[in-house]
Design a protein around this motif. Structure first.
Motif, PDB file in Angstrom:
ATOM      1  N   ASP A 164      -9.379   2.087  -0.048  1.00  0.00           N
ATOM      2  CA  ASP A 164      -9.967   2.509   1.436  1.00  0.00           C
ATOM      3  C   ASP A 164     -10.284   3.936   0.046  1.00  0.00           C
ATOM      4  OD1 ASP A 164      -8.815   1.700   3.531  1.00  0.00           O
ATOM      5  OD2 ASP A 164      -7.231   3.058   3.517  1.00  0.00           O
TER       6      ASP A 164
ATOM      7  N   ARG B  59     -10.939   3.832  -2.339  1.00  0.00           N
ATOM      8  CA  ARG B  59     -12.087   3.218  -3.985  1.00  0.00           C
ATOM      9  C   ARG B  59     -14.035   3.476  -3.084  1.00  0.00           C
ATOM     10  NH1 ARG B  59     -12.378   3.165  -9.213  1.00  0.00           N
ATOM     11  NH2 ARG B  59     -13.421   0.879  -8.886  1.00  0.00           N
ATOM     12  N   GLN B  60     -13.152   3.234  -1.407  1.00  0.00           N
ATOM     13  CA  GLN B  60     -14.936   3.395  -0.671  1.00  0.00           C
ATOM     14  C   GLN B  60     -15.443   4.716  -0.567  1.00  0.00           C
ATOM     15  OE1 GLN B  60     -13.383   2.100   3.452  1.00  0.00           O
ATOM     16  NE2 GLN B  60     -13.600  -1.072   2.466  1.00  0.00           N
TER      17      GLN B  60
END
Length: 253
Positions: A229, A231-232
């Motif tokens: 999450d 990294r998104q």
């Protein structure tokens, strides 16, 4: 003050700063003075955290001889093998830094030694881990760097450094989290190696870490999802660092 002086003396000899200083000074009137200054500043960026490490982790009054005997051979061994163990991103950064220095007239060997300084901040932790586990520095380093990659600790620290601004308390908060992230990497590495040795399993990085993760499927799955999450989202923020810091602490419980 005397403790600081002792810690600095250990740091200076462990990382062979005198040889570096002499080599840099020998380039007077041969390369741009600005390049020499930048190389000296890079040494200072290692000297300060390394001195603090000895102050925090040595028994006081600091025994210069014994601490130097423990640290220096290990650091030298790590320098020799580090290039092949660090993450691809860090390896690319190191190679680029070395190439840039060489383009500016710095001899290849000195350029390599100078570029390596910024990647040695964790070296004392790695040497201490290897000593306590009774294994080679190379083995401890392989697990340490792999843990850093797998749990995105390098990415988090890089994002944290970009948040360092002018506000005094925000700076302290960011520095504290960066220190915590180094601590998590050290503790996770120690835990992985201790469990592998106790079970008689492989000390190679990949199987040792996988065996450790397999015994903690639920918390590991949670933290994997958290990092996916994060990294998104992309850009690291202070609130994200606080959440990640807490999650990493919980996976060790």
């Amino acid at each position: 003050a005397s403790a600081v002086a002792r810690a600095y003396a250990i740091t200076r000899e462990t990382f062979r700063f005198r040889k570096l200083w002499s080599a840099i000074e020998a380039l007077d009137n041969k390369i741009d003075a600005k390049v020499q200054t930048e190389m000296l500043i890079e040494i200072n960026r290692l000297a300060e955290p390394a001195t603090s490490w000895f102050l925090r982790n040595g028994s006081h009054p600091l025994d210069v001889s014994s601490l130097l005997a423990e640290a220096k051979p290990g650091v030298m061994a790590l320098e020799a093998c580090m290039h092949g163990l660090i993450s691809e991103t860090d390896r690319a950064d190191l190679d680029q830094a070395r190439a840039t220095l060489m383009e500016k007239g710095v001899p290849e060997d000195l350029a390599k030694r100078s570029a390596t300084r910024s990647h040695l901040i964790s070296s004392l932790d790695i040497v201490r881990i290897a000593s306590k586990a009774g294994i080679k520095v190379e083995e401890a380093a392989a697990v340490y760097y792999q843990v850093g990659t797998l749990f995105y600790l390098d990415w988090l620290r890089e994002g944290a450094r970009k948040l360092i601004g002018d506000n005094h308390w925000d700076r302290l908060a960011v520095f504290a989290i960066i220190d915590d992230l180094y601590g998590h990497q050290r503790d996770l590495t120690s835990a992985v190696l201790a469990e592998a040795k106790a079970a008689g399993g492989s000390l190679a990085a990949a199987p040792a870490i996988e065996a450790w993760r397999a015994k903690r499927a639920v918390p590991v799955q949670r933290i994997d999802q958290l990092f996916a999450d994060l990294r998104q989202v992309g850009k690291v923020e202070l609130s994200m660092l606080a959440v990640a810091n807490r999650a990493l602490r919980s996976v060790m419980e």
